[in-house]
Design a protein around this motif. Structure first.
Motif, short mmCIF file in Angstrom:
data_model
loop_
_atom_site.label_atom_id
_atom_site.label_comp_id
_atom_site.label_asym_id
_atom_site.label_seq_id
_atom_site.Cartn_x
_atom_site.Cartn_y
_atom_site.Cartn_z
N HIS A 184 -10.11 46.75 41.58
CA HIS A 184 -9.64 47.40 40.36
C HIS A 184 -8.16 47.15 40.11
CE1 HIS A 184 -13.42 49.50 39.79
NE2 HIS A 184 -13.41 49.73 41.07
N ASP A 185 -7.56 46.27 40.92
CA ASP A 185 -6.16 45.88 40.73
C ASP A 185 -5.23 47.08 40.78
OD1 ASP A 185 -4.24 43.89 40.45
OD2 ASP A 185 -4.18 44.12 38.28
N THR A 186 -5.46 47.99 41.71
CA THR A 186 -4.61 49.17 41.82
C THR A 186 -3.83 49.19 43.13
OG1 THR A 186 -6.48 50.40 42.72
CG2 THR A 186 -6.06 50.62 40.35
N LYS A 187 -3.98 48.17 43.95
CA LYS A 187 -3.29 48.13 45.24
C LYS A 187 -1.78 48.29 45.07
CE LYS A 187 -2.49 45.13 49.21
NZ LYS A 187 -2.80 43.83 49.83
N GLY A 188 -1.19 47.56 44.14
CA GLY A 188 0.25 47.63 43.93
C GLY A 188 0.71 49.03 43.58
N ASP A 189 -0.05 49.71 42.74
CA ASP A 189 0.30 51.08 42.35
C ASP A 189 0.24 52.02 43.55
OD1 ASP A 189 0.85 53.24 40.45
OD2 ASP A 189 -1.24 53.83 40.81
N TYR A 190 -0.81 51.88 44.35
CA TYR A 190 -0.91 52.72 45.54
C TYR A 190 0.24 52.46 46.50
CZ TYR A 190 -5.60 54.23 44.25
OH TYR A 190 -6.67 54.79 43.61
N LEU A 191 0.55 51.20 46.72
CA LEU A 191 1.64 50.86 47.64
C LEU A 191 2.98 51.40 47.13
CD1 LEU A 191 0.64 47.25 48.69
CD2 LEU A 191 0.60 49.32 50.10
N LYS A 192 3.22 51.29 45.83
CA LYS A 192 4.46 51.81 45.26
C LYS A 192 4.55 53.33 45.47
CE LYS A 192 4.87 51.37 40.84
NZ LYS A 192 5.18 51.11 39.42
N ARG A 193 3.46 54.01 45.21
CA ARG A 193 3.45 55.47 45.37
C ARG A 193 3.62 55.87 46.84
NH1 ARG A 193 -1.75 56.93 41.81
NH2 ARG A 193 -1.22 59.08 42.29
#
Length: 99
Positions: free
Chosen positions: A11-20
């Motif tokens: 779902h291309d959300t890895k970057g968002d999770y890592l940033k958070r």
């Protein structure tokens, strides 16, 4: 622990999770500094609360991803994996409610 091979990465959300999570890591370091500097207890508690809310937000987002992808996919396929995924989700929700 499940051996499920699909992940929220689809779902291309890895970057968002890592940033958070990096932001939360910074909050943890800030809390350590506050304790080392013996800052006012209420100020430390306020920051603990903010960090707790940030972790809860990540948890809820991951749970939503799991329900919307892993559980839904397993339910469509049917069989024992569907029941396993529903149980996993239920157990995760129970852990989140207790925390």
């Amino acid at each position: 622990m499940s051996t499920h091979q699909h992940s929220y990465l689809a779902h291309d959300t890895k970057g968002d999770y890592l940033k958070r999570l990096r932001r939360i890591e910074g909050q943890a370091r800030g809390l350590q500094r506050m304790v080392e500097e013996e800052q006012y207890c209420i100020d430390i508690l306020t920051q603990v609360s903010a960090m707790t809310k940030a972790l809860q937000a990540v948890s809820l987002s991951l749970l939503d991803e799991h329900l919307g992808h892993c559980v839904l996919e397993a339910a469509r396929a049917g069989g024992p994996e569907a029941e396993e995924k529903l149980k996993e989700a239920s157990d995760a929700i129970a852990r989140l409610v207790r925390s």
